[in-house]
Motif scaffolding. Structure first.
Motif, PDB file in Angstrom:
ATOM      1  N   ILE A   1     -13.400   1.015  12.568  1.00 44.38           N
ATOM      2  CA  ILE A   1     -13.525   2.229  12.172  1.00 44.38           C
ATOM      3  C   ILE A   1     -15.128   2.150  12.008  1.00 44.38           C
ATOM      4  CG2 ILE A   1     -14.113   1.041  10.063  1.00 44.38           C
ATOM      5  CD1 ILE A   1     -13.782   2.664   8.396  1.00 44.38           C
ATOM      6  N   ILE A   2     -16.264   0.970  12.991  1.00 41.80           N
ATOM      7  CA  ILE A   2     -17.173   1.187  13.520  1.00 41.80           C
ATOM      8  C   ILE A   2     -17.563   1.276  14.840  1.00 41.80           C
ATOM      9  CG2 ILE A   2     -19.411  -0.387  13.072  1.00 41.80           C
ATOM     10  CD1 ILE A   2     -19.102  -1.337  10.357  1.00 41.80           C
ATOM     11  N   ARG A   3     -18.195   2.931  14.862  1.00 44.66           N
ATOM     12  CA  ARG A   3     -17.789   2.787  16.055  1.00 44.66           C
ATOM     13  C   ARG A   3     -19.404   2.497  17.194  1.00 44.66           C
ATOM     14  NH1 ARG A   3     -13.427   2.793  18.931  1.00 44.66           N
ATOM     15  NH2 ARG A   3     -14.710   3.762  20.367  1.00 44.66           N
ATOM     16  N   ILE A   4     -19.885   2.240  17.716  1.00 44.13           N
ATOM     17  CA  ILE A   4     -20.931   1.588  18.839  1.00 44.13           C
ATOM     18  C   ILE A   4     -21.039   2.047  19.747  1.00 44.13           C
ATOM     19  CG2 ILE A   4     -21.647  -0.529  17.094  1.00 44.13           C
ATOM     20  CD1 ILE A   4     -20.540  -2.209  18.857  1.00 44.13           C
ATOM     21  N   PRO A   5     -22.057   2.701  20.655  1.00 39.74           N
ATOM     22  CA  PRO A   5     -21.953   3.002  21.778  1.00 39.74           C
ATOM     23  C   PRO A   5     -21.496   1.869  22.921  1.00 39.74           C
ATOM     24  CG  PRO A   5     -24.333   2.568  20.623  1.00 39.74           C
ATOM     25  CD  PRO A   5     -23.451   2.403  19.783  1.00 39.74           C
ATOM     26  N   GLU A   6     -20.760   3.017  24.033  1.00 39.07           N
ATOM     27  CA  GLU A   6     -19.762   2.100  24.839  1.00 39.07           C
ATOM     28  C   GLU A   6     -20.270   0.812  25.912  1.00 39.07           C
ATOM     29  OE1 GLU A   6     -16.800   1.864  24.919  1.00 39.07           O
ATOM     30  OE2 GLU A   6     -15.914   3.602  23.719  1.00 39.07           O
ATOM     31  N   TRP A   7     -22.175   1.680  26.019  1.00 41.85           N
ATOM     32  CA  TRP A   7     -22.773   0.727  27.566  1.00 41.85           C
ATOM     33  C   TRP A   7     -23.184  -0.802  26.471  1.00 41.85           C
ATOM     34  CZ3 TRP A   7     -26.961  -1.048  24.126  1.00 41.85           C
ATOM     35  CH2 TRP A   7     -27.842   0.445  23.705  1.00 41.85           C
ATOM     36  N   VAL A   8     -22.812  -1.169  25.236  1.00 46.64           N
ATOM     37  CA  VAL A   8     -23.489  -2.336  24.206  1.00 46.64           C
ATOM     38  C   VAL A   8     -22.430  -3.306  25.099  1.00 46.64           C
ATOM     39  CG1 VAL A   8     -22.963  -3.973  22.428  1.00 46.64           C
ATOM     40  CG2 VAL A   8     -23.665  -1.498  22.429  1.00 46.64           C
TER      41      VAL A   8
ATOM     42  N   LEU B   1     -19.401  -6.180  26.248  1.00 50.64           N
ATOM     43  CA  LEU B   1     -18.836  -6.689  25.500  1.00 50.64           C
ATOM     44  C   LEU B   1     -17.466  -6.803  24.189  1.00 50.64           C
ATOM     45  CD1 LEU B   1     -20.294 -10.174  26.127  1.00 50.64           C
ATOM     46  CD2 LEU B   1     -18.505  -9.601  27.957  1.00 50.64           C
ATOM     47  N   LEU B   2     -18.120  -5.207  23.694  1.00 48.61           N
ATOM     48  CA  LEU B   2     -17.492  -5.265  22.384  1.00 48.61           C
ATOM     49  C   LEU B   2     -16.780  -3.660  22.115  1.00 48.61           C
ATOM     50  CD1 LEU B   2     -20.974  -6.066  20.160  1.00 48.61           C
ATOM     51  CD2 LEU B   2     -18.905  -7.645  20.586  1.00 48.61           C
ATOM     52  N   ASN B   3     -16.596  -3.059  23.572  1.00 47.56           N
ATOM     53  CA  ASN B   3     -15.439  -2.169  23.704  1.00 47.56           C
ATOM     54  C   ASN B   3     -15.936  -0.859  22.895  1.00 47.56           C
ATOM     55  OD1 ASN B   3     -14.408  -3.536  26.059  1.00 47.56           O
ATOM     56  ND2 ASN B   3     -13.193  -4.443  24.674  1.00 47.56           N
TER      57      ASN B   3
ATOM     58  N   PHE C   1     -13.193  -6.865   9.628  1.00 50.60           N
ATOM     59  CA  PHE C   1     -12.517  -8.106   9.549  1.00 50.60           C
ATOM     60  C   PHE C   1     -13.297  -9.332  10.206  1.00 50.60           C
ATOM     61  CE2 PHE C   1      -7.793  -6.683   7.703  1.00 50.60           C
ATOM     62  CZ  PHE C   1      -8.956  -6.513   6.882  1.00 50.60           C
ATOM     63  N   ALA C   2     -13.538  -8.800  11.846  1.00 45.41           N
ATOM     64  CA  ALA C   2     -14.513 -10.048  12.897  1.00 45.41           C
ATOM     65  C   ALA C   2     -15.913 -10.910  12.255  1.00 45.41           C
ATOM     66  CB  ALA C   2     -14.026  -9.448  13.714  1.00 45.41           C
ATOM     67  N   VAL C   3     -16.213  -9.410  12.136  1.00 45.87           N
ATOM     68  CA  VAL C   3     -17.352  -9.591  11.345  1.00 45.87           C
ATOM     69  C   VAL C   3     -18.200 -10.244   9.510  1.00 45.87           C
ATOM     70  CG1 VAL C   3     -19.721  -8.777  10.354  1.00 45.87           C
ATOM     71  CG2 VAL C   3     -18.490  -7.296  11.967  1.00 45.87           C
ATOM     72  N   LEU C   4     -17.134 -10.020   9.010  1.00 48.11           N
ATOM     73  CA  LEU C   4     -16.708 -10.504   7.996  1.00 48.11           C
ATOM     74  C   LEU C   4     -16.276 -11.972   8.492  1.00 48.11           C
ATOM     75  CD1 LEU C   4     -14.772  -8.115   5.664  1.00 48.11           C
ATOM     76  CD2 LEU C   4     -17.605  -8.951   5.006  1.00 48.11           C
ATOM     77  N   TYR C   5     -15.496 -12.542   8.774  1.00 50.12           N
ATOM     78  CA  TYR C   5     -14.831 -13.542   9.390  1.00 50.12           C
ATOM     79  C   TYR C   5     -15.717 -14.362   9.756  1.00 50.12           C
ATOM     80  CZ  TYR C   5     -12.564 -17.652  12.053  1.00 50.12           C
ATOM     81  OH  TYR C   5     -13.204 -18.786  12.260  1.00 50.12           O
ATOM     82  N   ILE C   6     -17.085 -14.898  10.651  1.00 48.15           N
ATOM     83  CA  ILE C   6     -17.895 -14.698  10.765  1.00 48.15           C
ATOM     84  C   ILE C   6     -19.246 -15.451   9.983  1.00 48.15           C
ATOM     85  CG2 ILE C   6     -19.998 -14.928  12.535  1.00 48.15           C
ATOM     86  CD1 ILE C   6     -16.987 -14.916  13.490  1.00 48.15           C
ATOM     87  N   VAL C   7     -19.542 -14.304   8.835  1.00 50.61           N
ATOM     88  CA  VAL C   7     -19.914 -14.347   7.286  1.00 50.61           C
ATOM     89  C   VAL C   7     -18.791 -15.638   6.964  1.00 50.61           C
ATOM     90  CG1 VAL C   7     -21.102 -13.476   5.643  1.00 50.61           C
ATOM     91  CG2 VAL C   7     -21.250 -11.954   7.480  1.00 50.61           C
ATOM     92  N   ALA C   8     -17.897 -15.609   6.099  1.00 61.50           N
ATOM     93  CA  ALA C   8     -17.446 -16.920   5.605  1.00 61.50           C
ATOM     94  C   ALA C   8     -17.628 -17.864   6.512  1.00 61.50           C
ATOM     95  CB  ALA C   8     -15.874 -15.941   5.289  1.00 61.50           C
ATOM     96  N   MET C   9     -17.422 -17.586   7.585  1.00 62.64           N
ATOM     97  CA  MET C   9     -17.925 -19.067   8.419  1.00 62.64           C
ATOM     98  C   MET C   9     -18.434 -19.837   8.706  1.00 62.64           C
ATOM     99  SD  MET C   9     -17.488 -20.043  12.865  1.00 62.64           S
ATOM    100  CE  MET C   9     -15.947 -19.515  13.186  1.00 62.64           C
TER     101      MET C   9
ATOM    102  N   PRO D   1     -19.560 -19.070  16.273  1.00 59.25           N
ATOM    103  CA  PRO D   1     -19.495 -18.136  15.855  1.00 59.25           C
ATOM    104  C   PRO D   1     -19.411 -16.733  16.748  1.00 59.25           C
ATOM    105  CG  PRO D   1     -20.711 -19.169  14.269  1.00 59.25           C
ATOM    106  CD  PRO D   1     -20.289 -20.036  15.767  1.00 59.25           C
ATOM    107  N   VAL D   2     -20.475 -16.554  17.477  1.00 61.61           N
ATOM    108  CA  VAL D   2     -20.606 -15.873  18.440  1.00 61.61           C
ATOM    109  C   VAL D   2     -19.410 -15.165  19.592  1.00 61.61           C
ATOM    110  CG1 VAL D   2     -22.412 -14.092  20.517  1.00 61.61           C
ATOM    111  CG2 VAL D   2     -23.421 -15.727  18.119  1.00 61.61           C
ATOM    112  N   PHE D   3     -19.222 -16.182  19.912  1.00 66.58           N
ATOM    113  CA  PHE D   3     -17.943 -16.523  21.073  1.00 66.58           C
ATOM    114  C   PHE D   3     -16.753 -16.309  19.845  1.00 66.58           C
ATOM    115  CE2 PHE D   3     -20.705 -19.618  23.258  1.00 66.58           C
ATOM    116  CZ  PHE D   3     -20.772 -19.014  24.480  1.00 66.58           C
ATOM    117  N   PHE D   4     -16.386 -16.421  19.311  1.00 67.83           N
ATOM    118  CA  PHE D   4     -15.695 -16.343  18.035  1.00 67.83           C
ATOM    119  C   PHE D   4     -15.226 -14.792  17.499  1.00 67.83           C
ATOM    120  CE2 PHE D   4     -14.289 -20.370  17.126  1.00 67.83           C
ATOM    121  CZ  PHE D   4     -13.185 -20.227  17.253  1.00 67.83           C
ATOM    122  N   PHE D   5     -16.802 -13.954  17.624  1.00 60.94           N
ATOM    123  CA  PHE D   5     -16.483 -12.826  17.366  1.00 60.94           C
ATOM    124  C   PHE D   5     -16.005 -11.856  18.414  1.00 60.94           C
ATOM    125  CE2 PHE D   5     -18.970  -8.791  17.283  1.00 60.94           C
ATOM    126  CZ  PHE D   5     -18.744  -7.981  15.895  1.00 60.94           C
ATOM    127  N   VAL D   6     -17.108 -12.125  19.472  1.00 63.15           N
ATOM    128  CA  VAL D   6     -16.317 -11.847  20.337  1.00 63.15           C
ATOM    129  C   VAL D   6     -14.815 -11.572  21.156  1.00 63.15           C
ATOM    130  CG1 VAL D   6     -17.151 -11.337  23.293  1.00 63.15           C
ATOM    131  CG2 VAL D   6     -19.013 -11.616  21.700  1.00 63.15           C
TER     132      VAL D   6
END
Length: 614
Positions: free
Chosen positions: A471-478, A480-482, A488-496, A531-536
């Motif tokens: 639902i959150i779109r970012i530029p394709e040139w970033v 590893l994030l496609n 859910f992944a962002v909130l999981y890292i925050v909870a971690m 957490p960075v690796f987990f998020f990617v």
């Protein structure tokens, strides 16, 4: 004594001269532009001649068969409540297979849904070929057949026939009420056409991309096969796969993430090779390109083969009762303990909770609670061990300050172990609970991307629990994030990170460095980087897994808060340690051996010092 290596000037000059000689040789032998152009023309001419020769071979072979009235050679469509199948008279091929009750993901369509086809527009081609008496190669897939359809109460039988002078080839398909299609190949008078005793079988298939997560789909798609008389299945993960087997194979499956196209032959394929190749990254139409080749023996100079085609959804419970061929093992729930956990623990819990009738997102929520309740004693012991270590930290720091010289490492280690012993602390006890959770952690990586029940199921802002939420779109040139961020992944890292903070996990890395133990400062940095690796990873993985981990970590936070508030606090921990110090200590065999080893090491160290003084 090892001597320091010095710079060898002559050796360097030698390497430079060799490189220059190679460069001169390449320049002198480099073909001119005219020569390159001539080579290209020669290659094109050879390709055209080969294609022309193949066409002549096919024409000569087909001329042996009777011409077919176009009005008789029509496509045939049949169906049951599971499959819609279309057959083409050209080669008597299965030209279209639609699985009823499932949709394919198509970003260009309204609702992102399209009918799910495993075969479409001739994407699958089955061919039997042999050399004729005239020396040409006859490909049965190039012949035109005449179909005849017969229906009864339970089955639809489609018989395709191609006639030659004193010879006949028939493909007979039988569709019942299941996902399978019986397939017979029969000939009469084949010896009038060929003197060969073997026939070459070839099956190629371009698998349509049917899922939202294209990278995941390719990862889980491979060829699988089973040796005759063996219930185990063989496969290779990670990218493309290629295999070659002489032993008889009873079936071969072109497996996609949630569906499979299977060709079975009970007598066993021999001298078989197969494999798959990923489609190009830019190609969104296909996920994989499969191929299979084998040799079939002629029996009394005739073909008489009984195959079965199965176009199946990979539903574990359904496939267990589907047949006795072990198709349920196509679902890659993991090997050994991990597979056992998924098949007999997580799957049963999921099905049981789903039977209540709630949505699958909340089923995952409840499943997480069940797992956390089971693991809560393990978590309690892990936190208790961490709290004990925190209380004795000042004593450990004092020992660390006392023995700063590396020569006193053994003494420091002995006194540290004495503190652990008198306080009743086992330094390894904190590792065991973590190790017990690893199989569950890894098993879930296999569970959610392979559970067909979650396929295409929406939950809140997620449109498919087996794919990422974008639902959150970012530029394709970033990198590893496609082009998206998974909520859910962002909130999981925050909870971690919150869990790390309130549980005191980071405090463990403030412990003094012990001889032979990992560098605590490095481990602390790893806790921030992890957490960075987990998020990617989770950003492009099944959102059902991210949702599970988010719920799991949130529950962990409340469990730790409860333990700290009502079960274990610093005063109670201090009391436990003081009580342990007054108890007589019974030294175990392992601890006794460790102490003896340290004493021996200390004696050796002292002996070495005395020798140096002498």
């Amino acid at each position: 004594m090892q001597q320091e290596k010095k710079f060898d000037f002559n050796q360097t000059i030698g390497f430079i001269l060799i490189a220059i000689l190679f460069g001169v040789f390449y320049f002198l032998n480099k073909p001119s532009e005219e020569q390159i152009e001539a080579q290209k023309k020669e290659l094109v001419q050879k390709q055209q001649e080969a294609k022309k020769h193949e066409q002549l071979n096919n024409t000569a072979s087909q001329q042996a068969f009777q011409a077919v009235d176009p009005t008789l050679a029509q496509d045939v469509e049949v169906s049951n409540d599971k499959l819609k199948v279309k057959f083409s008279p050209k080669g008597a091929q299965i030209s279209d297979v639609e699985i009823i009750g499932f949709d394919a993901y198509d970003a260009k369509k309204d609702g992102n849904k399209d009918p799910l086809h495993l075969v479409k527009n001739g994407s699958s081609k089955f061919n039997l070929s042999f050399k004729t008496k005239q020396g040409t190669v006859l490909n049965v897939a190039d012949l035109v057949f005449v179909p005849q359809v017969q229906k009864n109460a339970n089955n639809t039988v489609i018989t395709f026939t191609a006639n030659a002078q004193n010879s006949q080839i028939q493909y007979i398909y039988t569709l019942g009420d299941a996902y399978g299609i019986d397939f017979e190949v029969k000939t009469q008078g084949l010896s009038n056409i060929t003197a060969e005793n073997k026939v070459d079988l070839a099956w190629t298939m371009d698998a349509f991309s049917t899922e939202k997560g294209k990278d995941q789909e390719k990862y889980w798609s491979h060829t699988y096969f089973q040796f005759k008389g063996n219930k185990d299945i063989e496969y290779e993960l990670f990218g493309a796969d290629e295999w070659n087997e002489e032993e008889s194979i009873s079936w071969v499956a072109n497996k996609q993430q949630f569906f499979a196209s299977v060709l079975s032959y009970d007598e066993g394929f021999k001298n078989t090779n197969g494999g798959s190749k990923n489609s190009e990254k830019e190609d969104l139409t296909y996920s994989k390109h499969f191929h299979l080749n084998s040799q079939m023996d002629l029996k009394n100079s005739e073909m008489n083969y009984k195959f079965t085609w199965d176009f199946i959804p990979l539903d574990y419970k359904m496939l267990k009762g589907y047949n006795d061929k072990g198709f349920q093992n196509l679902i890659d729930f993991g090997w050994g303990l991990f597979g056992w956990l998924n098949k007999y623990f997580f799957l049963n819990i999921f099905k049981w909770l789903a039977s209540v009738g709630i949505t699958y997102g909340w089923v995952i929520f409840l499943m997480t609670i069940v797992v956390k309740l089971i693991l809560s004693p393990v978590m309690y012991k892990q936190y208790r061990q961490s709290a004990l270590m925190k209380v004795v930290r000042p004593e450990l720091n004092a020992i660390n300050d006392k023995y700063k010289d590396s020569k006193d490492a053994m003494k420091k280690q002995q006194e540290t172990m004495e503190i652990y012993r008198t306080a009743g602390i086992n330094p390894l006890a904190g590792c065991l609970p973590a190790l017990l959770q690893i199989p569950i952690f890894y098993a879930l990586f296999r569970f959610f991307p392979n559970l067909i029940d979650l396929r295409g199921v929406p939950f809140w802002f997620v449109d498919d629990l087996t794919a990422y939420d974008d639902i959150i779109r970012i530029p394709e040139w970033v990198p590893l994030l496609n082009g998206h961020l998974s909520i859910f992944a962002v909130l999981y890292i925050v909870a971690m990170m919150v869990y790390f903070k309130i549980s005191g996990s980071m405090d463990n890395f403030q412990m003094p460095q012990q001889e032979g133990m990992p560098n605590m400062q490095f481990m602390k940095y790893m806790m921030y980087i992890m957490p960075v690796f987990f998020f990617v990873f989770l950003n492009n993985y099944a959102s059902g897994l991210s949702w599970y981990y988010l719920v799991s970590n949130t529950i962990n936070i409340f469990i730790v808060l409860y333990i700290k508030k009502f079960m274990i606090h610093e005063a109670k921990i201090q009391q436990i340690i003081e009580t342990n110090k007054t108890k007589p200590k019974k030294q175990g065999k392992f601890a006794s051996k460790m102490q003896n080893m340290m004493q021996q090491a200390q004696e050796m160290q002292n002996q070495q010092k005395d020798n140096k003084k002498k």
